[in-house]
Motif scaffolding. Structure first.
Motif, short mmCIF file in Angstrom:
data_model
loop_
_atom_site.label_atom_id
_atom_site.label_comp_id
_atom_site.label_asym_id
_atom_site.label_seq_id
_atom_site.Cartn_x
_atom_site.Cartn_y
_atom_site.Cartn_z
N ASP A 182 0.82 -1.21 0.00
CA ASP A 182 0.00 0.00 0.00
C ASP A 182 0.86 1.26 0.00
O ASP A 182 0.56 2.23 -0.70
N VAL A 187 3.23 1.89 -3.45
CA VAL A 187 2.60 2.41 -4.65
C VAL A 187 2.29 3.90 -4.55
O VAL A 187 1.96 4.54 -5.54
N SER A 189 7.27 7.90 -4.97
CA SER A 189 7.90 8.21 -6.25
C SER A 189 9.18 7.41 -6.44
O SER A 189 9.71 7.33 -7.55
N ALA A 192 5.92 -4.46 -5.55
CA ALA A 192 4.82 -3.53 -5.80
C ALA A 192 5.30 -2.34 -6.62
O ALA A 192 4.60 -1.88 -7.54
N ALA A 193 6.47 -1.83 -6.30
CA ALA A 193 7.03 -0.71 -7.06
C ALA A 193 7.32 -1.11 -8.51
O ALA A 193 7.04 -0.36 -9.44
N ASN A 194 7.89 -2.29 -8.69
CA ASN A 194 8.17 -2.77 -10.05
C ASN A 194 6.90 -2.83 -10.89
O ASN A 194 6.89 -2.45 -12.06
N ARG A 195 5.83 -3.30 -10.29
CA ARG A 195 4.57 -3.43 -11.04
C ARG A 195 4.04 -2.07 -11.49
O ARG A 195 3.38 -1.98 -12.53
N ARG A 196 4.31 -1.02 -10.74
CA ARG A 196 3.83 0.32 -11.07
C ARG A 196 4.87 1.15 -11.82
O ARG A 196 4.60 2.31 -12.13
N ILE A 241 7.69 2.22 -10.61
CA ILE A 241 8.31 3.13 -9.64
C ILE A 241 9.75 2.69 -9.44
O ILE A 241 10.01 1.51 -9.18
#
Length: 251
Positions: A51, A54, A57, A80-84, A86
């Motif tokens: 949570d 994401v 920055s 999670a960052a990789n998926r977005r 970031i």
């Protein structure tokens, strides 16, 4: 984006940096992020990693003072960052200190792709599987040229590597930048490398598609901070304070 433009963007946008830090350097890393203009959040509970990641920055992962929960949190936040899309910055602190730490960092690298990896010579050598003699988490002695070590690791992982030291080497495996300057007093302040990792996150946050450029700018900026801080210092404690002041003032 030039370094001046990147700094201006950091100070204008105040990007959120999600930092999984270590017990030794968390406070300095948070204060440096604030000094340069970013907004740090130092969350570590695995239950909230996805949570928070994401919302950021950039996500900065530091494996110092590790335990099982921290490695779980780092994997969740990084994935999670990789998926977005970031940018993730990884600092594999003391990766050669124990087989357990090495195995967990290798597992982390199987699940998370860092845009930038900041390490010292010995940590990079450990990730390459080179033989080395351990002297604490900050130094390993290995029989390989530093530039070759940095480039080999960048090619192996498909990432930008910042190999920090008296001269910082920054490479994507093809192009190699050497960043000189700074101050010898850096060696007397714990966490100088961890703080450089956070700066890589700040510069990557405002130019996520240019990790090599962001890493070079972070290294140049940190050397400039050290050079500016040295004349103000009477020893390592005042130098540490002067570093934070310089980070807030340099353009």
């Amino acid at each position: 984006m030039t370094r001046f433009e990147a700094l201006a963007a950091i100070r204008a946008r105040k990007p959120l940096l999600h930092c999984i830090s270590n017990l030794v350097t968390a406070n300095d890393c948070a204060n440096l992020a604030l000094a340069v203009g970013a907004s740090p959040i130092m969350a570590q509970a695995p239950q909230e990693m996805a949570d928070i990641a994401v919302l950021a920055s950039a996500v900065v992962l530091n494996t110092g003072t590790p335990d099982e929960a921290k490695f779980t949190a780092a994997r969740l936040a990084g994935a999670a960052a990789n998926r977005r899309g970031i940018p993730v910055v990884l600092d594999p602190v003391g990766v050669g200190a124990s087989p357990w730490r090495l195995e967990n960092i290798r597992q982390l690298l199987q699940e998370v792709h860092p845009a930038i990896l900041r390490a010292n010579y010995g940590e990079a050598a450990a990730l390459l599987g080179l033989s080395a003699a351990e002297h604490g988490v900050d130094s390993l002695t290995v029989p390989i040229d530093a530039a070759a070590c940095a480039q080999a690791l960048a090619q192996k992982l498909g990432t930008v590597v910042v190999l920090s030291g008296a001269e910082d080497l920054v490479t994507d495996g093809t192009t190699l930048h050497t960043v000189s300057g700074g101050s010898d007093l850096m060696r007397r302040v714990t966490g100088a490398g961890c703080m450089l990792t956070v700066l890589c996150g700040a510069f990557a946050a405002v130019q996520p598609q240019a990790p090599l450029q962001a890493a070079v700018q972070a290294a140049e900026f940190w050397k400039a901070c050290a050079a500016a801080a040295e004349p103000q210092a009477h020893g390592p404690a005042s130098f540490r304070v002067a570093l934070l002041d310089a980070a807030a003032q340099i353009v």
